[in-house]
Design a protein around this motif. Structure first.
Motif, short mmCIF file in Angstrom:
data_model
loop_
_atom_site.label_atom_id
_atom_site.label_comp_id
_atom_site.label_asym_id
_atom_site.label_seq_id
_atom_site.Cartn_x
_atom_site.Cartn_y
_atom_site.Cartn_z
N ASP A 1 23.88 40.01 45.63
CA ASP A 1 23.93 39.22 44.39
C ASP A 1 22.52 38.88 43.91
OD1 ASP A 1 26.66 39.25 44.36
OD2 ASP A 1 26.92 37.26 45.22
N GLU B 1 21.02 41.76 42.20
CA GLU B 1 21.63 41.96 40.89
C GLU B 1 21.08 40.96 39.87
OE1 GLU B 1 25.81 42.49 41.39
OE2 GLU B 1 26.16 42.67 39.23
N VAL B 2 20.95 39.70 40.30
CA VAL B 2 20.44 38.67 39.40
C VAL B 2 18.98 38.92 39.04
CG1 VAL B 2 19.85 36.22 39.25
CG2 VAL B 2 22.05 36.88 40.10
N LYS C 1 27.65 31.29 38.73
CA LYS C 1 27.64 32.75 38.82
C LYS C 1 28.22 33.38 37.55
CE LYS C 1 27.37 33.07 43.80
NZ LYS C 1 28.01 33.32 45.08
N VAL D 1 25.37 33.96 34.97
CA VAL D 1 24.53 35.17 35.11
C VAL D 1 25.39 36.43 35.21
CG1 VAL D 1 22.42 34.17 36.03
CG2 VAL D 1 24.31 34.67 37.57
N ARG D 2 26.65 36.29 34.96
CA ARG D 2 27.64 37.38 34.98
C ARG D 2 27.75 38.06 36.34
NH1 ARG D 2 27.79 41.62 29.99
NH2 ARG D 2 28.29 43.19 31.55
N LEU D 3 27.54 37.28 37.40
CA LEU D 3 27.86 37.81 38.74
C LEU D 3 29.36 37.76 38.93
CD1 LEU D 3 25.25 36.33 41.25
CD2 LEU D 3 25.59 38.73 40.66
#
Lengths: 242, 256
Positions: free
Chosen positions: B124, B127-128, A45, A48-50
């Motif tokens: 999430d 967002e991805v 994560k 992907v900069r989550l």
């Protein structure tokens, strides 16, 4: 293609990543192996900069992702597919709508072209008949396949798999592993697979990294892992033989 | 001890909610406007709440009429009953009660839906895939609740007035056109505007509180449940607090 330099991440007192560094060359598959809860998904994560790392740098196609604006980051993310542990299908949308979602957002394709791409991608994962189903009507293995199809629909250059076989029976796990290999042969993507499943690791990896206590304790090919004298590697191998 | 913790939690939510609201206003005027999503949410909100607000609205008018009739009769002022029902409903009961029902029905739903999306990584995933989940999930829902609550309130006002007529004809012999005429004679433009205007604020509160708590849910299914129930409690409290301020403000702006 992907370069991770000295990544640190802690949650409270718990140090999850302690100066992790590695590179994934273009068109290859790197598997990050480790026990559950060791920080593999956190690392994925961060890529992907989550999740923002506390320190360190991550470069994708030469770009330092922490320095990108949101727009630049989103442009980069369009080239990245991410299969989540839970598949993360949108509950309120049908399979067709789930797959069409990225195409509607990011392409100028007509409705008929989108429909054709959705059907073509479902054929790839062997689930053409599921097109009108809702996620709640799918089994765990089917959800993973549809999640993979959605991740692939924009033809990404990079594919990240977060525990692709968690919660699946051994037969379905093997099918998913085969699917990962098939997709790699077809699209020649750069893959990172995070898993604790040795079958998936050995069958899909060009290179395996073993994560333990915040850093890698092994870095080598599947054959080298099998011959390794590292205690944790032996434990993983013994469980896969059980 | 529990009480102190609850107070602390309430203020921490208000703090987070303030940042969330600022973010909403920064995002709401930027394209794309997601009109089809907003319309979809408005449809869903209407369907979800239509039956419950219909029943509640009718009963509000009926009970208000039945309770007030003997009191007014004591002063020989029964002819004022239609006007009193209409004024009470339009100025306060319609907006406040519809907003509280809306908070219970819609606010909890938004909290649960977004909370569930958060804990199952759907947010999430969005967002991805380079889609801003705040714009797609939050902004659209908040706009939908802000626009839908005033429409529902106008509807509830009419239904409550209808319920009031039933209360009137139980004790008096009054035709419906005459009942309406008495209402039209009693209400002014300045009675309509504040009642409807504040429902935009209430609708916004329900949407933003439910979205904030759902969007920031954690700890699995327990977090989803907490987001759902807390959104009802917080938005109901805020509706009542804001209402008391707006009533005072209304009386200053429209002193008559």
């Amino acid at each position: 293609m992907i370069r991770v330099e000295n990544i640190y991440k802690r949650f409270g007192d718990l140090v999850v990543l302690n100066g992790v560094s590695f590179e994934v060359p273009k068109g290859t598959t790197t598997v990050i192996l480790g026990r559950s809860g060791i920080g593999k998904s956190v690392l994925l994560k961060c890529i992907v900069r989550l999740i923002e790392p506390d320190d360190g740098k991550i470069f994708i196609e030469g770009k330092n992702i922490s320095e990108l604006s949101l727009k630049e980051l989103n442009d980069l993310r369009k080239d990245i597919g991410f299969l989540f542990q839970s598949a993360a299908l949108y509950d309120s949308m049908s399979v067709r709508e789930n797959l069409a979602f990225p195409l509607v957002r990011h392409t100028d394709l007509s409705d008929s072209e989108i429909e054709e791409r959705v059907k073509e991608t479902l054929r790839l994962v062997g689930l053409s008949e599921a097109i009108d189903k809702m996620p709640s009507e799918l089994s765990g293995g089917m959800r993973k396949r549809i999640g993979l199809a959605r991740s692939l629909i924009l033809h990404p250059k990079i594919m990240l798999y977060d525990e692709p076989t968690t919660g699946l029976d051994p037969v379905t796990s093997k099918e998913i592993a085969k699917l990962i290999i098939d997709m790699q042969n077809k699209f020649k993507m750069t893959n990172i697979v995070v898993t604790h499943d040795m079958v998936v690791a050995l069958s899909t990896a060009d290179r395996i990294l073993l994560l333990d206590n915040g850093n890698f304790i092994f870095d080598g090919t599947p054959d080298e892992l099998i011959k390794s004298e590292i205690d944790m590697a032996k434990k993983f191998l013994s469980t896969s033989l059980d | 001890m529990k009480f102190v913790e609850n107070i602390k939690y309430f203020f921490s939510v208000i703090g987070g909610l303030t940042d969330f609201t600022i973010r909403f206003f920064l995002e709401v005027f930027r394209p794309p406007y997601e009109i089809s999503e907003i319309r979809k949410h408005m449809d869903e909100l209407g369907v979800k709440t239509f039956s419950i607000v219909s029943v509640t609205g009718f009963i509000i008018g009926l009970v208000l009429g039945m309770q007030s009739q003997p009191v007014l009769a004591r002063f020989g002022a029964e002819m004022f009953l239609p006007g009193m029902i209409a004024l009470s409903v339009i100025r306060e009961l319609g907006p406040a009660l519809t907003a509280l029902i809306f908070a219970g029905r819609v606010g909890s739903g938004i909290g649960a839906e977004l909370g569930s999306m958060r804990v199952t990584e759907q947010i999430d995933a969005m967002e991805v895939s380079a889609v801003d989940p705040f714009r797609f999930l939050v902004v659209t829902r908040v706009i939908a609740t802000t626009l839908m609550l005033p429409l529902l309130t106008i509807y509830v006002d009419f239904i409550a007035i209808l319920g009031g007529y039933v209360a009137v004809i139980i004790t008096q012999n009054m035709t419906f056109p005459y009942y309406i005429q008495l209402i039209l004679d009693a209400i002014r433009f300045s009675d309509l505007i504040p009642g409807i205007s504040k429902t935009f604020v209430f609708g916004f509160v329900v949407g933003i509180v439910g979205s904030y708590l759902g969007f920031n849910a954690s700890k699995g299914t327990e977090g989803v449940g907490k987001a759902s129930t807390t959104s009802v409690v917080i938005s109901s409290l805020l509706i009542l607090l804001i209402d008391s301020v707006l009533v005072r403000l209304t009386l200053i702006i429209f002193p008559d």
